[in-house]
Design a protein around this motif. Structure first.
Motif, PDB file in Angstrom:
ATOM      1  N   MET A 133       0.836  -1.202   0.000  1.00  0.00           N
ATOM      2  CA  MET A 133       0.000   0.000   0.000  1.00  0.00           C
ATOM      3  C   MET A 133       0.872   1.254   0.000  1.00  0.00           C
ATOM      4  O   MET A 133       1.809   1.368   0.789  1.00  0.00           O
ATOM      5  N   PRO A 134       0.594   2.203  -0.920  1.00  0.00           N
ATOM      6  CA  PRO A 134       1.327   3.479  -0.875  1.00  0.00           C
ATOM      7  C   PRO A 134       0.965   4.234   0.387  1.00  0.00           C
ATOM      8  O   PRO A 134      -0.194   4.266   0.790  1.00  0.00           O
ATOM      9  N   LEU A 135       1.959   4.842   1.006  1.00  0.00           N
ATOM     10  CA  LEU A 135       1.743   5.559   2.267  1.00  0.00           C
ATOM     11  C   LEU A 135       1.836   7.066   2.060  1.00  0.00           C
ATOM     12  O   LEU A 135       2.404   7.534   1.072  1.00  0.00           O
ATOM     13  N   PRO A 136       1.300   7.850   2.989  1.00  0.00           N
ATOM     14  CA  PRO A 136       1.429   9.307   2.880  1.00  0.00           C
ATOM     15  C   PRO A 136       2.889   9.721   2.874  1.00  0.00           C
ATOM     16  O   PRO A 136       3.758   9.041   3.428  1.00  0.00           O
ATOM     17  N   GLU A 137       3.165  10.865   2.247  1.00  0.00           N
ATOM     18  CA  GLU A 137       4.544  11.345   2.165  1.00  0.00           C
ATOM     19  C   GLU A 137       5.158  11.536   3.543  1.00  0.00           C
ATOM     20  O   GLU A 137       6.357  11.353   3.728  1.00  0.00           O
ATOM     21  N   ALA A 138       4.346  11.863   4.526  1.00  0.00           N
ATOM     22  CA  ALA A 138       4.871  12.085   5.873  1.00  0.00           C
ATOM     23  C   ALA A 138       5.555  10.840   6.409  1.00  0.00           C
ATOM     24  O   ALA A 138       6.528  10.921   7.151  1.00  0.00           O
ATOM     25  N   VAL A 139       5.063   9.675   6.022  1.00  0.00           N
ATOM     26  CA  VAL A 139       5.681   8.423   6.481  1.00  0.00           C
ATOM     27  C   VAL A 139       6.977   8.190   5.751  1.00  0.00           C
ATOM     28  O   VAL A 139       7.998   7.825   6.329  1.00  0.00           O
ATOM     29  N   ALA A 140       6.956   8.415   4.430  1.00  0.00           N
ATOM     30  CA  ALA A 140       8.154   8.176   3.637  1.00  0.00           C
ATOM     31  C   ALA A 140       9.276   9.134   4.016  1.00  0.00           C
ATOM     32  O   ALA A 140      10.448   8.788   3.946  1.00  0.00           O
ATOM     33  N   MET A 141       8.932  10.348   4.426  1.00  0.00           N
ATOM     34  CA  MET A 141       9.935  11.354   4.749  1.00  0.00           C
ATOM     35  C   MET A 141      10.426  11.266   6.185  1.00  0.00           C
ATOM     36  O   MET A 141      11.395  11.913   6.556  1.00  0.00           O
ATOM     37  N   SER A 142       9.780  10.472   7.022  1.00  0.00           N
ATOM     38  CA  SER A 142      10.111  10.461   8.441  1.00  0.00           C
ATOM     39  C   SER A 142      11.539  10.026   8.710  1.00  0.00           C
ATOM     40  O   SER A 142      12.153  10.445   9.682  1.00  0.00           O
ATOM     41  N   ALA A 143      12.076   9.185   7.810  1.00  0.00           N
ATOM     42  CA  ALA A 143      13.435   8.694   8.026  1.00  0.00           C
ATOM     43  C   ALA A 143      14.467   9.809   7.898  1.00  0.00           C
ATOM     44  O   ALA A 143      15.541   9.746   8.472  1.00  0.00           O
ATOM     45  N   THR A 144      14.146  10.880   7.101  1.00  0.00           N
ATOM     46  CA  THR A 144      15.101  11.972   6.920  1.00  0.00           C
ATOM     47  C   THR A 144      14.695  13.234   7.681  1.00  0.00           C
ATOM     48  O   THR A 144      15.360  14.251   7.595  1.00  0.00           O
ATOM     49  N   ASP A 145      13.611  13.160   8.396  1.00  0.00           N
ATOM     50  CA  ASP A 145      13.119  14.319   9.155  1.00  0.00           C
ATOM     51  C   ASP A 145      13.687  14.257  10.571  1.00  0.00           C
ATOM     52  O   ASP A 145      13.299  13.419  11.367  1.00  0.00           O
ATOM     53  N   ASP A 146      14.615  15.179  10.864  1.00  0.00           N
ATOM     54  CA  ASP A 146      15.285  15.154  12.173  1.00  0.00           C
ATOM     55  C   ASP A 146      14.324  15.417  13.324  1.00  0.00           C
ATOM     56  O   ASP A 146      14.591  15.035  14.465  1.00  0.00           O
ATOM     57  N   SER A 147      13.206  16.081  13.044  1.00  0.00           N
ATOM     58  CA  SER A 147      12.283  16.422  14.117  1.00  0.00           C
ATOM     59  C   SER A 147      11.346  15.281  14.462  1.00  0.00           C
ATOM     60  O   SER A 147      10.625  15.342  15.447  1.00  0.00           O
ATOM     61  N   ALA A 148      11.339  14.235  13.634  1.00  0.00           N
ATOM     62  CA  ALA A 148      10.433  13.116  13.853  1.00  0.00           C
ATOM     63  C   ALA A 148      11.113  12.068  14.723  1.00  0.00           C
ATOM     64  O   ALA A 148      12.314  11.825  14.602  1.00  0.00           O
ATOM     65  N   PRO A 149      10.373  11.462  15.623  1.00  0.00           N
ATOM     66  CA  PRO A 149      10.944  10.377  16.431  1.00  0.00           C
ATOM     67  C   PRO A 149      11.436   9.248  15.533  1.00  0.00           C
ATOM     68  O   PRO A 149      10.778   8.898  14.562  1.00  0.00           O
ATOM     69  N   PRO A 150      12.607   8.693  15.825  1.00  0.00           N
ATOM     70  CA  PRO A 150      13.181   7.663  14.953  1.00  0.00           C
ATOM     71  C   PRO A 150      12.546   6.297  15.187  1.00  0.00           C
ATOM     72  O   PRO A 150      13.226   5.344  15.568  1.00  0.00           O
ATOM     73  N   THR A 151      11.251   6.221  14.994  1.00  0.00           N
ATOM     74  CA  THR A 151      10.587   4.929  15.195  1.00  0.00           C
ATOM     75  C   THR A 151      10.718   4.076  13.942  1.00  0.00           C
ATOM     76  O   THR A 151      11.499   3.142  13.902  1.00  0.00           O
ATOM     77  N   GLY A 152       9.967   4.429  12.896  1.00  0.00           N
ATOM     78  CA  GLY A 152      10.075   3.704  11.630  1.00  0.00           C
ATOM     79  C   GLY A 152       9.718   2.244  11.751  1.00  0.00           C
ATOM     80  O   GLY A 152      10.219   1.413  10.987  1.00  0.00           O
ATOM     81  N   LEU A 153       8.904   1.890  12.734  1.00  0.00           N
ATOM     82  CA  LEU A 153       8.564   0.493  12.945  1.00  0.00           C
ATOM     83  C   LEU A 153       7.219   0.176  12.294  1.00  0.00           C
ATOM     84  O   LEU A 153       6.260   0.927  12.443  1.00  0.00           O
ATOM     85  N   PHE A 154       7.176  -0.946  11.574  1.00  0.00           N
ATOM     86  CA  PHE A 154       5.967  -1.319  10.846  1.00  0.00           C
ATOM     87  C   PHE A 154       5.594  -2.760  11.137  1.00  0.00           C
ATOM     88  O   PHE A 154       6.452  -3.604  11.414  1.00  0.00           O
ATOM     89  N   VAL A 155       4.301  -3.016  11.077  1.00  0.00           N
ATOM     90  CA  VAL A 155       3.793  -4.382  10.988  1.00  0.00           C
ATOM     91  C   VAL A 155       3.020  -4.426   9.673  1.00  0.00           C
ATOM     92  O   VAL A 155       2.016  -3.738   9.522  1.00  0.00           O
ATOM     93  N   VAL A 156       3.523  -5.169   8.714  1.00  0.00           N
ATOM     94  CA  VAL A 156       2.906  -5.221   7.384  1.00  0.00           C
ATOM     95  C   VAL A 156       2.021  -6.456   7.294  1.00  0.00           C
ATOM     96  O   VAL A 156       2.496  -7.582   7.460  1.00  0.00           O
ATOM     97  N   MET A 157       0.743  -6.242   7.048  1.00  0.00           N
ATOM     98  CA  MET A 157      -0.232  -7.326   6.994  1.00  0.00           C
ATOM     99  C   MET A 157      -0.654  -7.586   5.545  1.00  0.00           C
ATOM    100  O   MET A 157      -0.631  -6.691   4.711  1.00  0.00           O
ATOM    101  N   PRO A 158      -1.071  -8.828   5.238  1.00  0.00           N
ATOM    102  CA  PRO A 158      -1.390  -9.174   3.846  1.00  0.00           C
ATOM    103  C   PRO A 158      -2.738  -8.681   3.357  1.00  0.00           C
ATOM    104  O   PRO A 158      -2.968  -8.603   2.155  1.00  0.00           O
ATOM    105  N   GLY A 159      -3.669  -8.367   4.257  1.00  0.00           N
ATOM    106  CA  GLY A 159      -5.002  -7.977   3.826  1.00  0.00           C
ATOM    107  C   GLY A 159      -5.709  -7.123   4.856  1.00  0.00           C
ATOM    108  O   GLY A 159      -5.230  -6.913   5.982  1.00  0.00           O
TER     109      GLY A 159
END
Length: 309
Positions: free
Chosen positions: A198-224
């Motif tokens: 599933m495509p995600l909002p840009e805010a999620v994709a950019m979080s890895a390079t956004d210094d102000s965002a908490p460095p969580t980046g944790l996902f649970v990817v489900m099939p359906g």
């Protein structure tokens, strides 16, 4: 003179034996002999010389053989033509991809099926890594992948996903469950439960390079969708789903709260095989998809459609 008798005649002639012809035709030898005899009576000529150990064609039989073969081939071609027409009426367009891909194609499929009322569509769940191989092998006609480029001899059409927005799926006991709309920062506050592909909002994709965002980046990817719902209900994280899927995703104990409208972070590529110039349902669907893209472009929508190899 009947086609069945001609088939028996050709088989006896090629096998040089009534008994071997009977075995090949799954008939008894007397039945084969009778069929040849009826043909000879219709033509008024003997077709085989039966006085020798091996069956040989007479002059009349030798003249008939190539014509009989041609007539049988024409009959087979006629049957094949009718079957192709019948199969086209019952044809199935097989599409492979993840569940979000099915949502992205629904508008084009709706238009396509209005033009192809006798066509069925079967959407198969195919992991993104396997899409190109499945299309190449012919097990699916069209594949949807996140890859921007595909190798020859496959063809592709870029299909940017225009998002209609997202909702966050939360347990009713969550502190934000009573909010009418959530800020994008909610996506940085907890583990995200998402759908595969599933495509995600840009805010999620950019979080890895956004210094102000908490460095969580944790996902649970489900099939359906159903498994995503149960994952959220079991406390694995907060779910993020397309708004279009909310009505089927909000069971007892969960709430869906919209996020501000945003653009999807990734696009899709439709992949298909070369059809050697033959007009097929695949080509028709690609044309519908391209026309839909041109319509959106004329309305200043962020989508550009073009066929590419």
């Amino acid at each position: 003179m009947e086609l069945g008798e001609l088939k028996v005649f050709v088989t006896v002639a090629t096998e040089h034996s009534f008994s071997r012809a009977a075995i090949k035709l799954c008939r008894t030898q007397p039945a084969v002999s009778q069929a040849v005899r009826r043909l000879e009576e219709d033509l008024g000529e003997l077709l085989f010389d039966r006085s020798t150990k091996f069956v040989r064609l007479t002059q009349a039989g030798d003249a008939l053989l190539p014509e009989a073969i041609r007539l049988l081939q024409m009959a087979d071609e006629a049957v094949a033509t009718v079957r192709r027409l019948s199969e086209r009426d019952r044809a199935v367009l097989r599409i492979g991809g993840d569940e979000p891909d099915a949502h992205s194609l629904l508008p084009a499929l709706s238009t396509f099926l209005l033009q192809q009322p006798h066509l069925s569509v079967e959407f198969r769940r195919v992991p993104d890594l396997d899409v190109l191989a499945e299309v190449g092998a012919g097990t699916i006609d069209i594949g949807i992948t996140t890859r921007e480029r595909v190798p020859a001899p496959l063809f592709s059409v870029p299909v940017p996903v225009v998002s209609t927005g997202f909702c966050v799926l939360l347990p009713k006991s969550h502190p934000f469950a009573s909010w009418r709309e959530l800020p994008m920062t909610i996506l940085h506050s907890d583990r995200l439960v998402t759908l595969a592909g599933m495509p995600l909002p840009e805010a999620v994709a950019m979080s890895a390079t956004d210094d102000s965002a908490p460095p969580t980046g944790l996902f649970v990817v489900m099939p359906g969708l159903d498994s995503l719902k149960h994952a959220v209900a079991n406390g694995l994280g907060i779910g993020i789903v397309p708004r279009a899927a909310v009505s089927s995703l909000t069971p007892a104990g969960l709430v869906a709260i919209p996020l501000p409208a945003g653009r999807a972070a990734s696009a899709r590529t439709l992949v298909y095989r070369d059809t050697d110039g033959q007009r097929t349902a695949v080509e028709d669907f690609v044309e519908v998809l391209q026309c839909a893209g041109e319509d959106r472009a004329s309305q200043n929508a962020p989508i550009a459609m073009r066929a590419a190899r």
